[in-house]
Design an enzyme around this catalytic site. Sequence first.
Site, PDB file in Angstrom:
ATOM      1  N   HIS A 253       0.988  -1.205   0.017  1.00 18.32           N
ATOM      2  CA  HIS A 253      -0.208  -0.141  -0.068  1.00 18.32           C
ATOM      3  C   HIS A 253       0.795   1.287   0.024  1.00 18.32           C
ATOM      4  O   HIS A 253       1.866   1.171   0.784  1.00 18.32           O
ATOM      5  CB  HIS A 253      -0.749  -0.123   1.210  1.00 18.32           C
ATOM      6  CG  HIS A 253      -2.038   0.878   1.145  1.00 18.32           C
ATOM      7  ND1 HIS A 253      -1.721   2.234   1.273  1.00 18.32           N
ATOM      8  CD2 HIS A 253      -3.325   0.586   1.181  1.00 18.32           C
ATOM      9  CE1 HIS A 253      -3.048   2.982   1.155  1.00 18.32           C
ATOM     10  NE2 HIS A 253      -4.063   1.653   1.156  1.00 18.32           N
ATOM     11  N   ARG A 276      -6.727  10.231  -0.106  1.00 17.68           N
ATOM     12  CA  ARG A 276      -6.767  10.577  -1.506  1.00 17.68           C
ATOM     13  C   ARG A 276      -7.668  10.770  -2.034  1.00 17.68           C
ATOM     14  O   ARG A 276      -7.994  11.798  -3.001  1.00 17.68           O
ATOM     15  CB  ARG A 276      -5.497   9.726  -2.215  1.00 17.68           C
ATOM     16  CG  ARG A 276      -4.145   9.906  -1.368  1.00 17.68           C
ATOM     17  CD  ARG A 276      -3.168   8.943  -2.004  1.00 17.68           C
ATOM     18  NE  ARG A 276      -3.377   7.629  -1.464  1.00 17.68           N
ATOM     19  CZ  ARG A 276      -3.677   6.387  -2.130  1.00 17.68           C
ATOM     20  NH1 ARG A 276      -3.428   6.427  -3.372  1.00 17.68           N
ATOM     21  NH2 ARG A 276      -3.737   5.281  -1.496  1.00 17.68           N
TER      22      ARG A 276
END
Length: 473
Positions: A253, A276
């Site tokens: 990740h 995000r």
Amino acid sequence: MATPSTIPPQTLAKQSAIVVGSGLAGLSAASQLISQNVPVHLLERSAKPGGNSIKASSGINGAPTKYQPVFDDAFYSDTIKSAGKALFSMVTHREKLISTLTNSSASAVSWLVDQKGIDLSNVAQLGGHTHPRTHRGAGQTPPGASIVLTLLKFLKESPLFNLQTSCTVTKVLSAGSRVTGVEYSCENGEKKELHGPVIFASGGFAGDAEGMLAKYRPDLAGYPSTNDPRPGTQPLLTAVGAQVLDMDLVQVHPTGFIDPKNPSSPLKFLAAEVLRGEGGLLLMDGKRFINELDTRENVTNAIMKNPSSSNSPKQWEIKIVLDEGVYNAVKSHVDFYMWKGLMKITTIEELGDGALEAVKRYADAAAGKEKDSLGRTSFAHWSLKDPKPDSVVYAGIVTPVVHFTMGGVLINEKSEVLKEEGERIEGLWAAGEVTGGVHGGNRLGGSSLLECVVFGRIAGDHCAEFLKGNQGS
Ligand SMILES: Cc1cc2nc3c(=O)[nH]c(=O)nc-3n(C[C@H](O)[C@H](O)[C@H](O)COP(=O)(O)OP(=O)(O)OC[C@H]3O[C@@H](n4cnc5c(N)ncnc54)[C@H](O)[C@@H]3O)c2cc1C
């Protein structure tokens, strides 16, 4: 409340189903079994139930749903695209698993929302998705915790549910080619046996740094992880003939927090992708370097092609930056991260050289004044129009972390565990991260919780059918 003695005998399966693991896949399977009056014996190695599922923070994918009503036929193609080169082998098999996953996503979310009453009313767009389809609740509780705790609450209300924690399954028992139960041991170390059909929902091996991860991906040795250190369980299933695939496909990740108080800890807290997705941006040395909504793999690769800032653990220092608009959209996450000391309120000036220019250009793209040079088209809740050195932002430092293992035991669309030759192993099902093949080379954010619900429920249904079919034998 119904008790076994008040349930009509013809509807009550005589034998219990055995479920291994109390994460979302195990709880979904158990819920489905109980709903069909099948007694469940759930064995969980940890003292507390919930596995990695309880930590999930971004949400669960579904389309179409009542919160994402737009007709969305791109979920299947997004998943295929994200799966990448892994799809070159076992194409038809993988396509069936992926279409089962995406076609069942609407009913999976509806089951959680309409039947279990879980709030999943907020929908975000995560990396690799062409539409928003990742659901989480509007309140403070992260989605993994609210789903897991609600399912557990319902299960504990049933007299048919027997949960034993601090009990580790050590062997799968078989007679000929049929699985007949498990061997396990609890705190006193004494080995015991349970007999019945088995659903394995024992999770992945991303935290097994010294064992399975070192075996299948030695290049990732030394990377930090979001998973607790614990041994992987696929070897228990290969011992009874299960086939494994994609074991080297491990998701790193792009954003785990580096805790300023303990920067060298190998266990990192995930900086949820939703930061995000809802409009946050990433800066490396004061510059944006990737469309933040690109797949995890591409964002991670864009970071890792640069020299790391530390080798023990191997990490980079990337800033994740949110403005007030994004903060308000993910307030519960950010407040929690700030409480843990992983993010702070600061100013653009404090972000260092180059940041003001980068944030200005991002704000212009978000306002439609110019096209984003990195190809980002959705800026979600970004609202800062005219960034100044003293503009307030929320920021933390992140680095890539080993997060999820795509590989595992091969199942079919009935969640049956398959042998090398492709035949099913009678009496054995698996669901969730312990399986392989559903995500190919790269799992889309939100699709793991989904796979747990979809394949966990399928496993529960087929196991119930199996037990009822064997009723007279
Ligand atoms: C921090 C974090 C955030 C995440 N956020 C998201 C997200 O927002 N959306 C999403 O889709 N995915 C997310 N993921 C991934 C997702 O949470 C996991 O992949 C998924 O929950 C796995 O569920 P599972 O039921 O397969 O396994 P788990 O939830 O890991 O449960 C497996 C359980 O089995 C038990 N067990 C293992 N071996 C044995 C044994 N031998 N005997 C008895 N018990 C055993 C374990 O102790 C564990 O409790 C996240 C993961 C992490 C770590």
